[in-house]
Write an enzyme that holds these catalytic residues in place. Sequence first.
Site, short mmCIF file in Angstrom:
data_model
loop_
_atom_site.label_atom_id
_atom_site.label_comp_id
_atom_site.label_asym_id
_atom_site.label_seq_id
_atom_site.Cartn_x
_atom_site.Cartn_y
_atom_site.Cartn_z
N GLU A 266 107.91 -70.20 -17.00
CA GLU A 266 108.80 -69.93 -18.13
C GLU A 266 110.23 -70.40 -17.86
O GLU A 266 110.72 -70.19 -16.75
CB GLU A 266 108.79 -68.40 -18.32
CG GLU A 266 109.00 -67.97 -19.73
CD GLU A 266 108.68 -66.50 -19.91
OE1 GLU A 266 107.54 -66.10 -19.63
OE2 GLU A 266 109.58 -65.77 -20.33
N HIS A 284 108.49 -65.10 -25.39
CA HIS A 284 108.68 -63.85 -24.62
C HIS A 284 109.40 -62.78 -25.48
O HIS A 284 110.54 -62.39 -25.19
CB HIS A 284 109.45 -64.12 -23.33
CG HIS A 284 109.24 -63.05 -22.29
ND1 HIS A 284 109.24 -63.29 -20.94
CD2 HIS A 284 108.99 -61.72 -22.42
CE1 HIS A 284 109.04 -62.17 -20.27
NE2 HIS A 284 108.88 -61.19 -21.16
C1 GLV Z 1 109.90 -57.81 -20.07
O1 GLV Z 1 109.25 -58.78 -19.95
C2 GLV Z 1 109.85 -56.65 -19.21
O2 GLV Z 1 109.25 -56.69 -18.12
O3 GLV Z 1 110.43 -55.65 -19.60
#
Ligand code: GLV
Length: 327
Positions: A266, A284
């Site tokens: 990512e 995401h």
């Molecule tokens: C986001 O990806 C988290 O781990 O809170």
Amino acid sequence: MADPRIFVTRQLSIDARTVVGPGVEVLVHAGPDAPPRGLLLDLARGAQALVTMPTDLVDAALLDALPDLRVVANHAVGLDNIDLQAARERQIWVTHTPGVLTDATAELTFALLLALARRLREGERMVREGRFSGWTPTLLLGHGLRGKTLGILGYGRIGQAVAHLASAFGMEILYTNSRSIRWGPEEPGPEVGLDTLLERSDVVTIHCALTPATRGLLGAEALARMKRGALLVNTARGAVVDEGALVHALEQGHLGGAALDVYEREPEVHPGLLGRDNVVLLPHLGSATEETRRRMAELALGDAARVLRGQTPLHPAVVGRLSEVQA
Ligand code: GLV
């Protein structure tokens, strides 16, 4: 004496100063993008607390370069961006934001699952591109969820919230607990070994933490065990899946589709995923609701300020210097 300082690596959804209160200074890196390492060190120098994002790598070198640091408060539930052992060795507190993003992430998992199973992406594009010429009995047929088996890989808070939603859709549940992922003989369920989960599920959804044990867990061999035509959903961490192996399984027609919110490298996305109609991709967004991001910011900032005021943080993942805590 100057007030202790919190450095926040990114602009948050709320004004950090309103959460922290008097007696603690807050410095926020302006802008939505991660400051490069050199700039981050310059800005964070002298800070006793860091509020970090899942995209900030907190390793031993960073901790050593910031000798005043007493707490790293991760604005996330996942902690895979932080070298926890290095923090432990330096007696630096690490905190995170469990609980407050459970529903948001479970809801997004279902948004992705429905988008994939009911071909929303293709339908939406057809309408926008003026290619919808009227209802037909065979237009964009997808799959219903009732009676299908959902395999939940990782049965923590988010996995359980997904199970709860899935039961409302009439799905059968299998799950494997990520803290003790095991490969084993056929079991009746609902808690099963990973091989049974992969072999029996129509949809596999990932909700485990990224650890050395789960990195690359869904590689070529595991994907080949999934049912032909099965769907894969990932709202956890991209690196649990070998993206190259996933592209291969999609190209071969072994998997029916994939819906991803997170990526192995990512923000890079494997080019083999980009052009496929049976793939849904999001940037995401698991915890991205106004309500959840506010709570995440409050938890992270609140715990950072607690440590600086000599109090025990509410959501520690690593316990720091006790001598400085009144409890
Ligand atoms: C986001 O990806 C988290 O781990 O809170």
